[in-house]
Design a protein around this motif. Structure first.
Motif, PDB file in Angstrom:
ATOM      1  N   PRO A  27       0.636  -1.443  -0.148  1.00 49.18           N
ATOM      2  CA  PRO A  27      -0.107  -0.161  -0.162  1.00 49.18           C
ATOM      3  C   PRO A  27       1.181   0.467   0.229  1.00 49.18           C
ATOM      4  CG  PRO A  27      -0.087  -1.286   2.156  1.00 49.18           C
ATOM      5  CD  PRO A  27       0.631  -1.943   0.849  1.00 49.18           C
ATOM      6  N   LEU A  28       2.204   1.392   0.734  1.00 50.75           N
ATOM      7  CA  LEU A  28       2.852   2.587   1.109  1.00 50.75           C
ATOM      8  C   LEU A  28       3.351   2.545  -0.698  1.00 50.75           C
ATOM      9  CD1 LEU A  28       5.152   1.445   3.870  1.00 50.75           C
ATOM     10  CD2 LEU A  28       2.920   2.745   3.578  1.00 50.75           C
ATOM     11  N   ILE A  29       3.783   1.893  -1.488  1.00 47.43           N
ATOM     12  CA  ILE A  29       4.537   1.965  -2.946  1.00 47.43           C
ATOM     13  C   ILE A  29       3.175   2.644  -3.852  1.00 47.43           C
ATOM     14  CG2 ILE A  29       5.802   1.256  -5.115  1.00 47.43           C
ATOM     15  CD1 ILE A  29       6.481  -0.673  -3.324  1.00 47.43           C
ATOM     16  N   GLU A  30       1.723   1.711  -3.922  1.00 47.38           N
ATOM     17  CA  GLU A  30       0.507   2.159  -4.528  1.00 47.38           C
ATOM     18  C   GLU A  30       0.570   3.558  -4.658  1.00 47.38           C
ATOM     19  OE1 GLU A  30      -0.771  -2.665  -4.651  1.00 47.38           O
ATOM     20  OE2 GLU A  30      -2.014  -1.095  -3.441  1.00 47.38           O
ATOM     21  N   GLY A  31       0.305   3.757  -2.761  1.00 59.24           N
ATOM     22  CA  GLY A  31      -0.053   5.247  -2.219  1.00 59.24           C
ATOM     23  C   GLY A  31       0.962   6.223  -3.336  1.00 59.24           C
ATOM     24  N   LEU A  32       2.015   5.831  -3.602  1.00 54.82           N
ATOM     25  CA  LEU A  32       3.128   6.828  -3.925  1.00 54.82           C
ATOM     26  C   LEU A  32       2.883   6.808  -5.650  1.00 54.82           C
ATOM     27  CD1 LEU A  32       6.282   6.259  -2.549  1.00 54.82           C
ATOM     28  CD2 LEU A  32       5.186   8.411  -2.594  1.00 54.82           C
ATOM     29  N   LEU A  33       2.665   6.291  -6.102  1.00 58.47           N
ATOM     30  CA  LEU A  33       1.912   5.891  -7.582  1.00 58.47           C
ATOM     31  C   LEU A  33       0.338   6.115  -7.838  1.00 58.47           C
ATOM     32  CD1 LEU A  33       2.819   2.478  -8.243  1.00 58.47           C
ATOM     33  CD2 LEU A  33       4.072   4.911  -8.864  1.00 58.47           C
ATOM     34  N   ALA A  34      -0.029   6.385  -6.549  1.00 56.38           N
ATOM     35  CA  ALA A  34      -1.462   7.968  -6.707  1.00 56.38           C
ATOM     36  C   ALA A  34      -1.086   9.468  -7.722  1.00 56.38           C
ATOM     37  CB  ALA A  34      -2.513   7.901  -5.348  1.00 56.38           C
ATOM     38  N   ASN A  35      -0.564   9.825  -7.033  1.00 57.25           N
ATOM     39  CA  ASN A  35       0.683  10.386  -7.227  1.00 57.25           C
ATOM     40  C   ASN A  35       0.571  11.048  -9.114  1.00 57.25           C
ATOM     41  OD1 ASN A  35       1.050  12.529  -4.585  1.00 57.25           O
ATOM     42  ND2 ASN A  35       2.079  10.372  -4.532  1.00 57.25           N
ATOM     43  N   ASP A  36       1.116  12.241  -9.243  1.00 59.18           N
ATOM     44  CA  ASP A  36       1.366  12.642 -10.731  1.00 59.18           C
ATOM     45  C   ASP A  36       2.884  12.525 -11.073  1.00 59.18           C
ATOM     46  OD1 ASP A  36      -1.322  13.334 -11.652  1.00 59.18           O
ATOM     47  OD2 ASP A  36      -1.654  14.108 -10.292  1.00 59.18           O
ATOM     48  N   ILE A  37       3.578  12.728  -9.650  1.00 61.50           N
ATOM     49  CA  ILE A  37       4.760  12.497 -10.058  1.00 61.50           C
ATOM     50  C   ILE A  37       5.704  12.078  -8.822  1.00 61.50           C
ATOM     51  CG2 ILE A  37       6.916  14.384  -9.965  1.00 61.50           C
ATOM     52  CD1 ILE A  37       5.928  16.717 -11.489  1.00 61.50           C
ATOM     53  N   VAL A  38       6.161  11.631  -8.896  1.00 70.12           N
ATOM     54  CA  VAL A  38       7.162  11.041  -7.563  1.00 70.12           C
ATOM     55  C   VAL A  38       9.068  11.280  -7.387  1.00 70.12           C
ATOM     56  CG1 VAL A  38       7.637   9.197  -5.920  1.00 70.12           C
ATOM     57  CG2 VAL A  38       5.540   9.085  -7.245  1.00 70.12           C
ATOM     58  N   ALA A  39       8.906  11.994  -6.676  1.00 73.56           N
ATOM     59  CA  ALA A  39      10.634  13.193  -6.770  1.00 73.56           C
ATOM     60  C   ALA A  39      11.163  12.659  -5.510  1.00 73.56           C
ATOM     61  CB  ALA A  39      10.107  14.487  -7.054  1.00 73.56           C
ATOM     62  N   PHE A  40      11.692  12.581  -6.398  1.00 67.88           N
ATOM     63  CA  PHE A  40      12.953  12.310  -5.111  1.00 67.88           C
ATOM     64  C   PHE A  40      14.904  13.499  -5.111  1.00 67.88           C
ATOM     65  CE2 PHE A  40      11.105   8.554  -6.139  1.00 67.88           C
ATOM     66  CZ  PHE A  40      11.224   8.090  -5.226  1.00 67.88           C
ATOM     67  N   HIS A  41      15.860  13.310  -4.326  1.00 64.37           N
ATOM     68  CA  HIS A  41      17.016  14.135  -4.386  1.00 64.37           C
ATOM     69  C   HIS A  41      17.488  13.088  -5.456  1.00 64.37           C
ATOM     70  CE1 HIS A  41      15.428  16.753  -1.713  1.00 64.37           C
ATOM     71  NE2 HIS A  41      15.892  15.681  -0.851  1.00 64.37           N
ATOM     72  N   THR A  42      18.107  12.094  -6.223  1.00 69.04           N
ATOM     73  CA  THR A  42      19.235  12.050  -6.443  1.00 69.04           C
ATOM     74  C   THR A  42      18.393  10.851  -7.829  1.00 69.04           C
ATOM     75  OG1 THR A  42      20.335  10.286  -5.817  1.00 69.04           O
ATOM     76  CG2 THR A  42      21.008  12.025  -4.960  1.00 69.04           C
ATOM     77  N   GLU A  43      19.014  10.837  -9.357  1.00 68.09           N
ATOM     78  CA  GLU A  43      19.095  10.031 -10.000  1.00 68.09           C
ATOM     79  C   GLU A  43      18.710   8.835  -9.730  1.00 68.09           C
ATOM     80  OE1 GLU A  43      21.058  10.342 -13.347  1.00 68.09           O
ATOM     81  OE2 GLU A  43      19.642   8.761 -14.948  1.00 68.09           O
ATOM     82  N   ARG A  44      19.647   7.829  -8.593  1.00 69.01           N
ATOM     83  CA  ARG A  44      19.624   6.698  -8.020  1.00 69.01           C
ATOM     84  C   ARG A  44      18.336   6.444  -7.377  1.00 69.01           C
ATOM     85  NH1 ARG A  44      22.738   4.361  -4.402  1.00 69.01           N
ATOM     86  NH2 ARG A  44      24.297   6.382  -3.841  1.00 69.01           N
ATOM     87  N   TYR A  45      17.709   7.361  -6.144  1.00 68.61           N
ATOM     88  CA  TYR A  45      16.706   7.043  -6.055  1.00 68.61           C
ATOM     89  C   TYR A  45      15.811   6.618  -6.568  1.00 68.61           C
ATOM     90  CZ  TYR A  45      19.436   8.986  -1.625  1.00 68.61           C
ATOM     91  OH  TYR A  45      20.856   9.292  -1.457  1.00 68.61           O
ATOM     92  N   ALA A  46      15.634   7.275  -7.931  1.00 65.95           N
ATOM     93  CA  ALA A  46      14.017   7.696  -8.941  1.00 65.95           C
ATOM     94  C   ALA A  46      14.485   5.884  -9.328  1.00 65.95           C
ATOM     95  CB  ALA A  46      14.627   8.986 -10.384  1.00 65.95           C
ATOM     96  N   ARG A  47      15.420   5.322  -9.643  1.00 62.81           N
ATOM     97  CA  ARG A  47      16.120   4.666 -10.833  1.00 62.81           C
ATOM     98  C   ARG A  47      15.031   3.275  -9.259  1.00 62.81           C
ATOM     99  NH1 ARG A  47      17.974   3.475 -15.430  1.00 62.81           N
ATOM    100  NH2 ARG A  47      18.422   1.429 -15.752  1.00 62.81           N
ATOM    101  N   ASN A  48      16.070   3.780  -8.540  1.00 63.99           N
ATOM    102  CA  ASN A  48      15.563   2.717  -7.424  1.00 63.99           C
ATOM    103  C   ASN A  48      13.821   2.151  -7.086  1.00 63.99           C
ATOM    104  OD1 ASN A  48      17.881   1.625  -6.603  1.00 63.99           O
ATOM    105  ND2 ASN A  48      18.565   2.974  -4.841  1.00 63.99           N
ATOM    106  N   PHE A  49      13.027   3.599  -7.555  1.00 65.63           N
ATOM    107  CA  PHE A  49      12.088   3.510  -7.578  1.00 65.63           C
ATOM    108  C   PHE A  49      11.230   3.082  -9.046  1.00 65.63           C
ATOM    109  CE2 PHE A  49       7.922   5.552  -7.734  1.00 65.63           C
ATOM    110  CZ  PHE A  49       7.053   4.695  -6.899  1.00 65.63           C
ATOM    111  N   LEU A  50      11.583   2.946  -9.489  1.00 60.12           N
ATOM    112  CA  LEU A  50      11.073   2.169 -10.076  1.00 60.12           C
ATOM    113  C   LEU A  50      11.530   0.995 -10.449  1.00 60.12           C
ATOM    114  CD1 LEU A  50      12.754   4.361 -13.865  1.00 60.12           C
ATOM    115  CD2 LEU A  50      10.410   4.851 -12.645  1.00 60.12           C
ATOM    116  N   LEU A  51      12.909   0.326 -10.177  1.00 55.06           N
ATOM    117  CA  LEU A  51      12.826  -1.268  -9.569  1.00 55.06           C
ATOM    118  C   LEU A  51      11.999  -1.524  -9.069  1.00 55.06           C
ATOM    119  CD1 LEU A  51      16.590  -0.942  -9.346  1.00 55.06           C
ATOM    120  CD2 LEU A  51      15.683  -3.095 -11.365  1.00 55.06           C
TER     121      LEU A  51
END
Ligand code: G6P
Length: 499
Positions: free
Chosen positions: A210-234
């Motif tokens: 539910p935590l990850i699904e909750g984040l996916l309810a947003n239009d943008i999910v943002a982080f400080h670095t590209e690595r975190y963004a990539r980890n999120f996609l994974l």
């Protein structure tokens, strides 16, 4: 560099973050005192919101006095003065027991520990039925209350608003809001590391999904670095089986496309420089100069396990072992703000720090010189003063979303000081090449780095600082925010366009 005009958008902005820009308390004489909230998120956002027209900040009352202030404003919203202007805030009270479970059992430590890789897995976490109740009656409940208050504010503003939710406290707000406010644009900014999917597997699926699904309810999910963004996609792909585009940095959820982005947070350069030359900071800087021997090593942190404070002292100890001629010539000033003292692990951590420092001071010190000057205090002016006077700043977190201390300190340091920086701090992506990089677990490497930093030539120190300053000034806080607004405008338009 951004300007005031840059950071506006033609809709109301509602910021949701657990900590507000200020907290209220009572002085010993009984009068009400306003203090700045602690942590990097508050530092980053506070100056910024004063410049945004039509913004408000929803947050949790932290102290009893905050609760009282909240009850004095039945409409909810009121204005507070912060450095740089005024901010509209609204405290969102939640039932005490639910808040305790939410904050002290789920958000910190469970989520914080998972995202910073702090578990010692053979011992912890042990997740019990009572933790499940804490999740449902604490985390979910507090998220619902915040989502409800946010939905009310969006509706008060006609339904069309930009909602910017911050951090790991509120991963579920997006899913509640999506249903209630279909015309709002939802952006969730995660200020802490987003680890690889296997680290998320430490939490049971009934919690992590539910935590990850909750984040996916947003239009943008943002982080400080590209690595975190990539980890999120994974994570979305591996743990939820979502369709992910690694080139466009998007996740397809049914008919919706969620954009995953990174914006390294920064400093309000002018405001911070002005603060650093204020009377109070100058006064504190003079006091700190009195403790200087030849060299001053500084660290400024909350007493958080992720900050790796113990290994920093061990490295300093090792440096003194390796270089006996430094005895009596160097002082390590550690300004540590007590943090999360309602969480057991944090209470124990402070005790460990106290004991280790006592041992090192006993081992190397004498009646004339104590190698470590440890101060458990929340004194912002003193911290800024320390930024001005250090020769070496130690920033060695195990993992850290960004770490603004490294940027703030570089900006105002008056001695061309050197930064010894963990490769696992988000800020390393931007300024690592101007610092001495260390691995946070390697004590010998940190000891050598401290020594090399102390011995670095004046020309080399100056060269590094000038280069580093360029980077920090180029991406200042206004730039951080206006880049997000540009992306919001772009995506919002494309959502409205016929498909
Ligand atoms: C970090 C988090 C913030 C948090 C701060 C202080 O910077 O990203 O969300 O507010 O730590 O922690 P605290 O628990 O005192 O709010």
């Amino acid at each position: 560099m951004g300007t005031q005009q840059d950071i506006s958008i033609d809709v109301p902005i509602i910021i949701v973050a657990h900590r507000g820009p200020v907290t209220f308390s009572l002085s010993p004489e009984g009068s009400r005192v306003v203090e700045r909230g602690s942590g990097g998120l508050v530092t980053g956002l506070t100056g910024l919101v004063t410049k945004i027209r039509n913004a408000m900040w929803l947050c949790s009352p932290i102290t009893e006095e905050d609760e009282l202030v909240a009850s004095e404003h039945p409409s909810g919203t009121f204005e507070v003065e912060v450095p740089g202007g005024a901010v509209q805030i609204r405290f969102i009270p939640t039932p005490a027991e639910a808040h305790q479970s939410f904050y002290a059992l789920i958000a910190n430590p469970l989520l914080w520990f998972t995202q910073h890789g702090l578990w010692d897995l053979s011992n912890a976490p042990s997740i019990t039925a009572s933790d499940r109740l804490s999740f449902e009656n604490g985390y979910v409940e507090v998220n619902k209350v915040f989502a409800e208050a946010t939905a009310q504010e969006v509706m008060n503003k006609g339904g069309r608003a930009l909602v910017m939710v911050h951090d790991y406290h509120f991963y579920l707000v997006g899913s509640f809001l999506r249903r209630r406010c279909p015309d709002a644009f939802l952006l969730h900014f995660v200020h802490i590391p987003w680890p690889q999917p296997d680290l998320w597997r430490v939490l049971p699926s009934w919690m992590r999904e539910p935590l990850i699904e909750g984040l996916l309810a947003n239009d943008i999910v943002a982080f400080h670095t590209e690595r975190y963004a990539r980890n999120f996609l994974l994570t979305c792909e591996e743990l939820l089986g979502e369709e992910v585009d690694y080139d466009a940095y998007t996740v397809k959820v049914g008919k919706r496309t969620v954009a995953v982005r990174w914006y390294p947070i920064s400093v309000d350069v002018k405001a911070f420089e002005a603060l650093a030359s204020s009377e109070e900071v100058n006064f504190q800087a003079e006091r700190l100069e009195n403790i200087r021997r030849e060299f001053l090593v500084v660290r400024v942190d909350r007493t958080d396990l992720s900050k790796n404070i113990l290994r920093g002292f061990e490295a300093f100890d090792k440096m003194l072992d390796d270089h006996e001629d430094l005895a009596g010539r160097v002082t390590f000033l550690a300004l540590l703000q007590p943090s999360r003292q309602d969480v057991d692990q944090y209470v124990e951590y402070m005790e460990k720090i106290r004991r280790l420092v006592a041992d090192i001071n006993l081992k190397h010190g004498n009646t004339d010189w104590q190698p470590i000057d440890l101060r458990f205090e929340d004194n912002f002016a003193q911290s800024v003063a320390a930024y001005k006077v250090f020769d070496v700043l130690l920033v060695n977190p195990l993992f850290d979303g960004m770490n603004l201390v490294a940027k703030e300190a570089t900006l105002v340091n008056a001695r061309d000081g050197v930064i010894v920086l963990s490769e696992h701090a988000g800020v390393h992506d931007e300024i690592g090449r101007f610092t001495i990089t260390v691995h946070p677990c390697d004590i010998q490497q940190q000891a050598d780095a401290l020594f090399n930093a102390l011995m670095m030539s004046a020309e080399e120190r100056r060269r590094r600082r000038i280069e580093c300053l360029k980077v920090i000034k180029e991406n200042d806080i206004d730039n951080w925010f206006s880049s997000q607004l540009e992306e919001v405008s772009r995506l919002w338009k494309s959502l409205a366009a016929p498909h």
